[in-house]
Scaffold this motif. Structure first.
Motif, PDB file in Angstrom:
ATOM      1  N   GLY A 128      15.342   0.170   1.747  1.00 18.91           N
ATOM      2  CA  GLY A 128      15.723   1.559   1.910  1.00 18.91           C
ATOM      3  C   GLY A 128      14.735   2.501   1.265  1.00 18.91           C
ATOM      4  O   GLY A 128      14.489   3.597   1.748  1.00 18.91           O
ATOM      5  N   LEU A 129      14.156   2.065   0.187  1.00 20.91           N
ATOM      6  CA  LEU A 129      13.197   2.929  -0.491  1.00 20.91           C
ATOM      7  C   LEU A 129      11.790   2.781   0.075  1.00 20.91           C
ATOM      8  O   LEU A 129      11.010   3.721   0.074  1.00 20.91           O
ATOM      9  CB  LEU A 129      13.181   2.602  -1.990  1.00 20.91           C
ATOM     10  N   LEU A 130      11.470   1.594   0.568  1.00 17.82           N
ATOM     11  CA  LEU A 130      10.079   1.307   0.923  1.00 17.82           C
ATOM     12  C   LEU A 130       9.801   1.384   2.421  1.00 17.82           C
ATOM     13  O   LEU A 130       8.643   1.472   2.823  1.00 17.82           O
ATOM     14  CB  LEU A 130       9.693  -0.099   0.420  1.00 17.82           C
ATOM     15  N   ASP A 131      10.821   1.365   3.257  1.00 19.78           N
ATOM     16  CA  ASP A 131      10.557   1.116   4.674  1.00 19.78           C
ATOM     17  C   ASP A 131       9.731   2.194   5.347  1.00 19.78           C
ATOM     18  O   ASP A 131       8.993   1.924   6.275  1.00 19.78           O
ATOM     19  CB  ASP A 131      11.854   0.915   5.433  1.00 19.78           C
ATOM     20  N   THR A 132       9.858   3.439   4.853  1.00 18.74           N
ATOM     21  CA  THR A 132       9.118   4.492   5.550  1.00 18.74           C
ATOM     22  C   THR A 132       7.620   4.326   5.383  1.00 18.74           C
ATOM     23  O   THR A 132       6.840   4.841   6.168  1.00 18.74           O
ATOM     24  CB  THR A 132       9.516   5.871   5.001  1.00 18.74           C
ATOM     25  N   THR A 173       5.992   5.506  -6.044  1.00 18.84           N
ATOM     26  CA  THR A 173       7.042   4.840  -5.280  1.00 18.84           C
ATOM     27  C   THR A 173       7.360   3.477  -5.876  1.00 18.84           C
ATOM     28  O   THR A 173       8.514   3.051  -5.928  1.00 18.84           O
ATOM     29  CB  THR A 173       6.591   4.686  -3.813  1.00 18.84           C
ATOM     30  N   ASP A 216       0.843  -1.194   0.000  1.00 17.98           N
ATOM     31  CA  ASP A 216       0.000   0.000   0.000  1.00 17.98           C
ATOM     32  C   ASP A 216       0.880   1.246   0.000  1.00 17.98           C
ATOM     33  O   ASP A 216       0.959   1.971   0.987  1.00 17.98           O
ATOM     34  CB  ASP A 216      -0.920  -0.014   1.233  1.00 17.98           C
ATOM     35  N   VAL A 217       1.532   1.463  -1.130  1.00 17.20           N
ATOM     36  CA  VAL A 217       2.341   2.662  -1.280  1.00 17.20           C
ATOM     37  C   VAL A 217       1.927   3.327  -2.587  1.00 17.20           C
ATOM     38  O   VAL A 217       1.341   2.682  -3.465  1.00 17.20           O
ATOM     39  CB  VAL A 217       3.857   2.335  -1.312  1.00 17.20           C
ATOM     40  N   PRO A 218       2.230   4.606  -2.726  1.00 16.73           N
ATOM     41  CA  PRO A 218       1.857   5.274  -3.982  1.00 16.73           C
ATOM     42  C   PRO A 218       2.489   4.583  -5.184  1.00 16.73           C
ATOM     43  O   PRO A 218       3.590   4.032  -5.096  1.00 16.73           O
ATOM     44  CB  PRO A 218       2.422   6.686  -3.805  1.00 16.73           C
ATOM     45  N   GLU A 262       9.551   4.023  -8.784  1.00 12.07           N
ATOM     46  CA  GLU A 262      10.914   4.279  -8.323  1.00 12.07           C
ATOM     47  C   GLU A 262      11.589   2.987  -7.891  1.00 12.07           C
ATOM     48  O   GLU A 262      12.778   2.767  -8.148  1.00 12.07           O
ATOM     49  CB  GLU A 262      10.900   5.260  -7.150  1.00 12.07           C
ATOM     50  N   ARG A 266      17.841  -5.211   0.770  1.00  9.67           N
ATOM     51  CA  ARG A 266      18.130  -4.044   1.605  1.00  9.67           C
ATOM     52  C   ARG A 266      17.976  -2.742   0.830  1.00  9.67           C
ATOM     53  O   ARG A 266      17.536  -1.738   1.368  1.00  9.67           O
ATOM     54  CB  ARG A 266      19.544  -4.165   2.163  1.00  9.67           C
ATOM     55  N   VAL A 267      18.329  -2.781  -0.434  1.00  8.68           N
ATOM     56  CA  VAL A 267      18.137  -1.583  -1.243  1.00  8.68           C
ATOM     57  C   VAL A 267      16.661  -1.241  -1.331  1.00  8.68           C
ATOM     58  O   VAL A 267      16.246  -0.093  -1.148  1.00  8.68           O
ATOM     59  CB  VAL A 267      18.733  -1.789  -2.650  1.00  8.68           C
TER      60      VAL A 267
END
Lengths: 229, 229
Positions: free
Chosen positions: A220-224, A143, A138-140, A146, A216-217
DNA sequence: CATTTTCTGCGAACGCTGATCGCAGAGGAG
DNA sequence: CTCCTCTGCGATCAGCGTTCGCAGAAAATG
């Protein structure tokens, strides 16, 4: 003439039937690049390989960059998308990364193609697959786009690093270590000198660099914002 | 003639005094690249810019690739290494990555330089700094070298992605979205269609993409053996 | 000081590149 | 059947990286 080549029909219906096709030209160009690198793919050589004059290619392609775009998308088409996605989005993305890495390994000239360009139909199909894998997130959508770009970039990164060390006996590698040694010998770089004196080899990253680095990469982009719907 | 340019002295002492220097030529070439991109840096243009004939540059440089190598190392030299390292190795590496990113932003043509090549004195200084930061880590030196390579590659990756989306009104971006829209409209790509319909923007990655992504990338390479000495 | 050796600047040239132009002719569209 | 468009392609242009050879300057050598 205007717009990308993917929006231009190959044939308008008028005039004589072309003697060749984008697919044929692309295949010849890919074979040339596989053999002698991307620099060997000149309009003249490709034209000669299909048996026409140097100017005829421009009936099929506006310029050399478009030809490279065709080539890149063509080899991306080698990726097998038949197997259905699982319920593990991360595993699916990693599997996709492995497949992409396979393309880069088979066609090393792809490393020289400037990224960001080229988004042909086959690439879109791969993108669709990646979006499908991420559909539970559930992210835009931006994202996710990206993330897909970052996945590709990471694969390029890993392929490049594994391609950078292949031949320690090569001419360039020799000059390389020679220069490092001379700098270390000149003093002023204690950590470099210590590093060069360390005989321990790196633990073999082997086949699993993608598996170790990529999650991990992506994190880094998705964790927030990572949430499973 | 043989070996890398960094092992060759600029002047042997014999013969007439050269009218120019590597530094001057490099500066002119960098200015050209800053203005019109790396492709605009031709031997002829550089020669004309310093006021000589097209062949004179080969007295200072073996070929164009060596000139590019000089350019790349020269701009890496802009990185300020005066501030001493802290006691936080990861923070130091991230700070280094920020500095490197600054170089790439100031000289976007650096993205077009094939990596893996070029390891001039300034680059070695930066490497020394990275090794100093990692001196508290008890891992093989080869792993630290890989980590440094991965750090550089990650910076390139992030700069590239941030450079890929800058101008949605540009000619290429327009054709790009137009093609995506046509594919989605044709059906068969439900997730792509859904993604294009999602109006939510990506959360601004902003200044901190390096801070968010890089630590995880490095962890991917170091975690199997990370230990503080 | 004289000689030798080595280096410099540079005009000319080679082979290659991507791309354009114009023309002859083929073949669907109306 | 006529028109109009498209194809193949030879000729050509501008630009590229690089090489060669030569005249001359300056340091090293005797």
């Amino acid at each position: 003439m205007a717009g990308s080549i993917w929006l231009r029909r190959e044939r308008t219906g008028r005039g004589p039937v072309p003697e060749h096709s984008r697919a044929e030209i692309t295949a010849v160009a890919v074979a040339l690049a596989d053999a002698d690198g991307l620099a060997a793919v000149s309009m003249r050589k490709v034209a000669a390989a299909i048996g026409t004059g140097p100017a005829s290619l421009y009936r099929y392609v506006d310029n050399r960059d478009e030809l490279v775009e065709l080539m890149a998308d063509a080899v991306i088409g080698e990726i097998d998308l038949d197997r259905p996605p699982s319920d593990d989005w991360l595993a699916d993305l990693v599997a996709l990364a492995h497949a992409i890495r396979g393309v880069y390994r088979r066609h090393r000239w792809l490393l020289d193609v400037v990224p960001g360009r080229g988004l042909g139909p086959n690439t879109v199909d791969v993108m669709e697959r990646a979006l499908a894998a991420m559909s539970v997130l559930d992210v835009p959508a931006a994202t996710k786009m990206e993330t897909f770009a970052l996945l590709n970039a990471t694969v390029v990164l890993l392929v490049r690093t594994e391609a950078a060390v292949p031949d320690p006996t090569g001419e360039y590698a020799r000059a390389h270590v020679e220069f490092l040694a001379s700098v270390a010998a000149a003093g002023g770089h204690p950590h470099l000198a210590a590093a060069l004196a360390d005989p321990r080899p790196a633990p073999d990253p082997g086949e699993d660099l993608v598996d170790r680095v990529l999650p991990r990469v992506l994190a880094g982009l998705l964790d927030t914002t990572r949430r499973t719907r």
